[in-house]
Scaffold this motif. Structure first.
Motif, PDB file in Angstrom:
ATOM      1  N   ILE A 196      11.485  -2.748  -2.156  1.00  0.00           N
ATOM      2  CA  ILE A 196      10.086  -3.024  -2.444  1.00  0.00           C
ATOM      3  C   ILE A 196       9.623  -2.203  -3.638  1.00  0.00           C
ATOM      4  N   GLY A 197       8.644  -2.712  -4.340  1.00  0.00           N
ATOM      5  CA  GLY A 197       7.950  -1.954  -5.360  1.00  0.00           C
ATOM      6  C   GLY A 197       6.584  -1.582  -4.822  1.00  0.00           C
ATOM      7  N   GLY A 198       6.156  -0.365  -5.047  1.00  0.00           N
ATOM      8  CA  GLY A 198       4.896   0.079  -4.471  1.00  0.00           C
ATOM      9  C   GLY A 198       4.083   0.937  -5.410  1.00  0.00           C
ATOM     10  N   GLN A 199       2.821   1.088  -5.068  1.00  0.00           N
ATOM     11  CA  GLN A 199       1.891   1.877  -5.862  1.00  0.00           C
ATOM     12  C   GLN A 199       1.092   2.783  -4.936  1.00  0.00           C
ATOM     13  N   ILE A 200       0.892   4.023  -5.357  1.00  0.00           N
ATOM     14  CA  ILE A 200       0.115   4.974  -4.563  1.00  0.00           C
ATOM     15  C   ILE A 200      -1.326   4.498  -4.442  1.00  0.00           C
ATOM     16  N   VAL A 201      -1.869   4.563  -3.241  1.00  0.00           N
ATOM     17  CA  VAL A 201      -3.254   4.135  -3.005  1.00  0.00           C
ATOM     18  C   VAL A 201      -4.187   5.310  -3.272  1.00  0.00           C
ATOM     19  N   ASP A 202      -5.021   5.169  -4.306  1.00  0.00           N
ATOM     20  CA  ASP A 202      -5.992   6.219  -4.621  1.00  0.00           C
ATOM     21  C   ASP A 202      -7.365   5.834  -4.067  1.00  0.00           C
ATOM     22  N   ALA A 203      -8.357   6.668  -4.357  1.00  0.00           N
ATOM     23  CA  ALA A 203      -9.694   6.450  -3.804  1.00  0.00           C
ATOM     24  C   ALA A 203     -10.297   5.135  -4.280  1.00  0.00           C
ATOM     25  N   ASP A 204     -10.016   4.765  -5.515  1.00  0.00           N
ATOM     26  CA  ASP A 204     -10.595   3.532  -6.050  1.00  0.00           C
ATOM     27  C   ASP A 204     -10.024   2.293  -5.362  1.00  0.00           C
ATOM     28  N   MET A 205      -8.756   2.367  -4.943  1.00  0.00           N
ATOM     29  CA  MET A 205      -8.109   1.215  -4.331  1.00  0.00           C
ATOM     30  C   MET A 205      -8.374   1.112  -2.836  1.00  0.00           C
TER      31      MET A 205
END
Length: 462
Positions: free
Chosen positions: A268-277
């Motif tokens: 899988i490809g993933g992205q860190i979830v920050d406050a904006d997301m």
């Protein structure tokens, strides 16, 4: 007043073996005056010094082919092999002489000598080594009834716990330093050739401590000291240790006969979830990894996950970065199933995901180009999930990858991990395509190559 200060400094003391250890406040002035002495006597014999030798090739002079310089210096301009020595520490983990240390201490070593605290010496062989994790497992030749440390579940470690670091800093001999656990889940620090996942401590760690023990107040190993953050090269109170749970998996695979460490593949490809997301994804707080891409062979896809899902926990442990997720999967181990918690459209759910190695399908069909090729000696393979994992390629990568550029390929600028897309106007999808295109006799060669996120066009005369 003095008694109160000492009592606060040594709030706990070891009074029993690991199997029956208890943590309590010292009961007498005698116990307080001992400090960590009983703990050191118990643990220090299992921490060893490691002396490794490796043969390295010195860089040759750029003037080696110049006849003017050759007449004065002869073959001295050519690179000659030399012996490089390294010094580090290690920890004995079993009575039969299984030792854990850092890869950078013993990697590519031709000779390894291990010296115990009681001055006994053993030759050692590398059973398993992994540069990305910076860990290596050794076996001592002819060892039996060795003093050893027990592994503690590193997920039970808490910030603020007292710890000792034992090793051989600067080659001065075995040294013990004390401190506390300063932080957990440190994943923004590189080790080996990848981002790692560490326990942070302020116990002084210096060069030579690498591979040494970080132990708790009951003498159990919670981590293997691996690196520091420092501008001067000495300890600034920011040291990192590889958690014991990962060390346990290394020992398991080494005993199973693996020479290299096999990690579970997520695909899988993933992205860190920050406050904006977080708000747009239906989360009450930042955290987790949002799935942005899935390989068709991904076990997460097979378990029902989709793009846009947010993976929050693996086996009940929070994951907030790709390094954390890889660590948690590695600790579960191959062949097992991991409990994955995720959020979809604001609703929490769980599933079981198989921990599997990246599949070697379709076959690599590795090819080494022969003398009739325009780039002889180059090694090529078809891209499959295992190749994607090995070279860190995009999940959508396809076609042919350069595994070894060979002398001519290296000269024209090719590197391991480059993806060949087009040669002289011919699209490349298999190693057979590349082999045919590179065997055509012509005066010039044009290649379209993808390297990471970059697209390159190489043109040169033959």
């Amino acid at each position: 007043m003095i008694f109160a200060r000492v009592l606060s400094l040594f709030a706990v003391i070891v009074l029993a073996l690991p199997a029956a250890a208890e943590t309590r406040v010292p009961q007498s002035q005698t116990e307080i005056s001992l400090g960590f002495a009983p703990l050191v006597k118990q643990a220090a014999p299992a921490v060893v010094n490691i002396y490794a030798k490796r043969v390295v090739q010195q860089r040759s002079s750029p003037f080696q082919d110049d006849p003017f310089f050759r007449q004065f210096f002869g073959d001295d301009l050519r690179g000659r092999p030399r012996v490089q020595n390294s010094l580090g520490s290690g920890v004995i983990l079993s009575a039969d002489g299984i030792v854990v240390t850092n890869f950078h201490v013993v990697g590519e070593a031709t000779e390894i000598r291990v010296v115990l605290n009681d001055r006994r010496e053993f030759d050692a062989q590398v059973m398993l080594a992994d540069q990305d994790s910076d860990l290596a497992i050794l076996r001592l030749d002819g060892a039996e009834d060795m003093p050893h440390l027990f592994l503690r579940d590193s997920d039970s470690v808490e910030v603020g716990e007292l710890v000792l670091a034992i090793g051989n800093p600067f080659g001065v001999g075995q040294t013990v330093s004390s401190g506390i656990v300063s932080g957990l889940a440190r994943s923004g620090v590189a080790t080996g050739s990848a981002w790692g996942y560490f326990i942070q401590t302020d116990a002084p760690i210096n060069p030579g401590n690498s591979g040494g023990a970080l132990i708790d107040v009951n003498g159990r190993l919670i981590g293997v000291n691996t690196r520091i953050l420092s501008r001067s090269g000495g300890s600034n109170g920011i040291g990192f240790a590889i958690p014991a749970n990962l060390v346990s998996q290394f020992v398991t695979q080494a005993r199973a006969g693996n020479a290299t460490f096999q990690r579970p593949w997520a695909g899988i490809g993933g992205q860190i979830v920050d406050a904006d997301m977080a708000q747009s994804l239906g989360l009450d707080r930042p955290g987790g990894i949002v799935v942005s891409d899935l390989h068709p062979a991904s076990p997460f896809l097979s378990a029902g996950l989709k793009q846009g899902d947010v993976v929050t926990h693996v086996q009940g442990e929070a994951v907030n970065t790709p390094a954390e997720m890889l660590f948690r999967m590695s600790v579960v181990g191959l062949g097992q199933k991991a409990r994955i918690a995720y959020v979809r459209d604001g609703q929490a759910d769980q599933t079981q995901v198989a921990m599997m190695a990246a599949p070697e399908t379709p076959a690599r069909q590795t090819t080494i180009l022969g003398d009739r090729s325009n780039l002889p000696g180059m090694q090529l393979s078809n891209i499959n999930p295992a190749v994607i994992a090995q070279y860190g390629l995009a999940l959508s990568a396809s076609g042919v990858v350069v595994e070894t550029p060979g002398p001519y390929g290296q000269r024209v600028g090719l590197k391991p991990g480059d993806v060949l897309q087009n040669i002289n106007g011919t699209d490349i999808t298999t190693t057979s395509d590349a082999e045919r295109a590179l065997s055509e006799r012509r005066s010039t060669l044009s290649m379209d190559v993808k390297r990471g996120l970059k697209r390159l066009r190489l043109r040169f005369r033959l």
